[in-house]
Scaffold this motif. Structure first.
Motif, PDB file in Angstrom:
ATOM      1  N   ARG A   1       0.847  -1.199   0.000  1.00 41.53           N
ATOM      2  CA  ARG A   1       0.000   0.000   0.000  1.00 41.53           C
ATOM      3  C   ARG A   1       0.872   1.234   0.000  1.00 41.53           C
ATOM      4  O   ARG A   1       2.065   1.156   0.245  1.00 41.53           O
ATOM      5  CB  ARG A   1      -0.919  -0.014   1.228  1.00 41.53           C
ATOM      6  N   CYS A   2       0.260   2.357  -0.257  1.00 42.77           N
ATOM      7  CA  CYS A   2       0.973   3.641  -0.237  1.00 42.77           C
ATOM      8  C   CYS A   2       1.570   3.861   1.152  1.00 42.77           C
ATOM      9  O   CYS A   2       0.858   3.747   2.153  1.00 42.77           O
ATOM     10  CB  CYS A   2      -0.004   4.765  -0.583  1.00 42.77           C
ATOM     11  N   ILE A   3       2.862   4.150   1.209  1.00 46.34           N
ATOM     12  CA  ILE A   3       3.494   4.298   2.519  1.00 46.34           C
ATOM     13  C   ILE A   3       3.026   5.571   3.229  1.00 46.34           C
ATOM     14  O   ILE A   3       3.185   5.705   4.430  1.00 46.34           O
ATOM     15  CB  ILE A   3       5.048   4.316   2.430  1.00 46.34           C
ATOM     16  N   PHE A   4       2.420   6.484   2.487  1.00 47.85           N
ATOM     17  CA  PHE A   4       1.984   7.744   3.099  1.00 47.85           C
ATOM     18  C   PHE A   4       0.553   7.659   3.642  1.00 47.85           C
ATOM     19  O   PHE A   4       0.312   7.999   4.788  1.00 47.85           O
ATOM     20  CB  PHE A   4       2.097   8.893   2.085  1.00 47.85           C
ATOM     21  N   CYS A   5      -0.393   7.187   2.807  1.00 52.17           N
ATOM     22  CA  CYS A   5      -1.806   7.204   3.228  1.00 52.17           C
ATOM     23  C   CYS A   5      -2.383   5.807   3.367  1.00 52.17           C
ATOM     24  O   CYS A   5      -3.550   5.678   3.722  1.00 52.17           O
ATOM     25  CB  CYS A   5      -2.632   8.019   2.239  1.00 52.17           C
ATOM     26  N   ARG A   6      -1.582   4.760   3.051  1.00 56.42           N
ATOM     27  CA  ARG A   6      -2.019   3.358   3.107  1.00 56.42           C
ATOM     28  C   ARG A   6      -3.072   3.041   2.060  1.00 56.42           C
ATOM     29  O   ARG A   6      -3.733   2.010   2.149  1.00 56.42           O
ATOM     30  CB  ARG A   6      -2.574   2.983   4.494  1.00 56.42           C
TER      31      ARG A   6
ATOM     32  N   ILE B   1       3.703   4.369  -3.575  1.00 52.81           N
ATOM     33  CA  ILE B   1       2.993   5.637  -3.379  1.00 52.81           C
ATOM     34  C   ILE B   1       1.763   5.621  -4.288  1.00 52.81           C
ATOM     35  O   ILE B   1       1.807   5.063  -5.395  1.00 52.81           O
ATOM     36  CB  ILE B   1       3.910   6.848  -3.690  1.00 52.81           C
ATOM     37  N   CYS B   2       0.653   6.197  -3.794  1.00 54.42           N
ATOM     38  CA  CYS B   2      -0.548   6.264  -4.616  1.00 54.42           C
ATOM     39  C   CYS B   2      -0.496   7.534  -5.466  1.00 54.42           C
ATOM     40  O   CYS B   2       0.315   8.427  -5.221  1.00 54.42           O
ATOM     41  CB  CYS B   2      -1.797   6.226  -3.745  1.00 54.42           C
ATOM     42  N   GLN B   3      -1.375   7.601  -6.454  1.00 51.47           N
ATOM     43  CA  GLN B   3      -1.346   8.744  -7.379  1.00 51.47           C
ATOM     44  C   GLN B   3      -1.621  10.050  -6.643  1.00 51.47           C
ATOM     45  O   GLN B   3      -0.984  11.074  -6.903  1.00 51.47           O
ATOM     46  CB  GLN B   3      -2.381   8.537  -8.494  1.00 51.47           C
ATOM     47  N   SER B   4      -2.564   9.996  -5.707  1.00 42.80           N
ATOM     48  CA  SER B   4      -2.942  11.228  -5.006  1.00 42.80           C
ATOM     49  C   SER B   4      -1.763  11.770  -4.180  1.00 42.80           C
ATOM     50  O   SER B   4      -1.474  12.972  -4.207  1.00 42.80           O
ATOM     51  CB  SER B   4      -4.152  10.923  -4.114  1.00 42.80           C
ATOM     52  N   CYS B   5      -1.049  10.892  -3.467  1.00 45.69           N
ATOM     53  CA  CYS B   5       0.115  11.345  -2.690  1.00 45.69           C
ATOM     54  C   CYS B   5       1.244  11.787  -3.621  1.00 45.69           C
ATOM     55  O   CYS B   5       1.963  12.737  -3.330  1.00 45.69           O
ATOM     56  CB  CYS B   5       0.603  10.250  -1.746  1.00 45.69           C
ATOM     57  N   TYR B   6       1.364  11.094  -4.751  1.00 43.44           N
ATOM     58  CA  TYR B   6       2.404  11.480  -5.709  1.00 43.44           C
ATOM     59  C   TYR B   6       2.131  12.884  -6.252  1.00 43.44           C
ATOM     60  O   TYR B   6       3.037  13.719  -6.343  1.00 43.44           O
ATOM     61  CB  TYR B   6       2.479  10.459  -6.851  1.00 43.44           C
TER      62      TYR B   6
HETATM   63 ZN    ZN Z   1      -1.161   7.743  -0.718  1.00 43.27          ZN
END
Ligand code: ZN
Ligand code: ZN
Length: 231
Positions: free
Chosen positions: A15-20, A32-37
């Motif tokens: 999962r995205c390490i920032f927001c899971r 990383i997910c697109q939104s966090c990227y």
């Molecule tokens: Zn994320």
């Protein structure tokens, strides 16, 4: 472990390490997910010297205007707060050293977006041996390794800590400058040359990076630029 990885991914997809959130980002090989990227700082909209995000109408950076830094430019993934702060905390204090992979790859991506010269080497801001013994790993060195591999540069440990400093996070702005003064020395007497990419996990007042960069310049580096995760 290699055979197990696809199975583990099936039951526990990375999962995205920032927001899971789920990994829906086109960036390959980073968690990383697109939104966090999309939420990462755009270096073109940040102060080129200290990477502080600038408002459109700002002509001077409110953070570093009138200050001298020995490093010529800086870039960061994001401001040190929210999800990024939590990730850095897990990375530094919770033994989640695997996070270096995603953080380092993303930092390399940010460096490529800066209009910086070619570098001769990547140099991590060193951890004092006492801290290294406590933590078991050197977070800036691991980041430097990932960044250097991505940029196809050598990692060189040109700096050593001459004394153990108090954690910068526990000090006010002025004390941070005193705390790291003369804290670094070149690791060998061989003269440096070329442009050096300095790597650390955080940039706050710039005191640590300034002193590290100054040491590299004294040792012969032509210029020093700084890449960090958070600022
Ligand atoms: Zn994320
Ligand atoms: Zn600035």
């Amino acid at each position: 472990m290699k055979l197990l990885t696809p199975l583990l991914d099936l039951f526990f997809p990375p999962r995205c390490i920032f927001c899971r959130g789920p990994l829906d980002c086109e960036q390959q090989g980073v968690e990383i997910c697109q939104s966090c990227y999309d939420g990462l700082l755009d270096p073109r909209q940040c102060c080129s010297r200290c990477s502080h995000p600038l408002l459109k109408q700002e002509r001077f950076c409110p953070v570093c205007h009138g200050r001298f830094f020995a490093f010529k430019g800086a870039c960061a993934l994001n401001v040190y707060r929210g999800n990024l702060k939590q990730v850095v905390h897990r990375y530094k204090y919770k033994d989640k050293r695997h996070l270096a992979h995603t953080l380092g790859r993303l930092a390399a991506g940010q460096i490529k977006r800066c209009n910086w010269p070619n570098f001769k080497a990547v140099v991590p801001v060193p951890l004092h041996p006492l801290r290294l013994a406590e933590r078991g790993y050197d977070q800036a060195f691991l980041l430097a390794e990932v960044i250097a591999a991505d940029l196809q540069l050598p990692v060189q440990r040109h700096l050593i800590r001459t004394r153990a400093t108090i954690s910068q996070t526990k000090l006010d702005s002025m004390s941070r400058w005193d705390n790291v003064r003369d804290a670094f020395a070149p690791s060998s007497c061989v003269a440096l040359s070329g442009n050096i990419l300095l790597v650390d996990d955080l940039l706050t007042t710039g005191a640590t990076a300034h002193n590290a960069a100054e040491t590299l310049l004294f040792a012969g580096a032509d210029s020093v630029y700084l890449a960090v995760v958070g600022r």
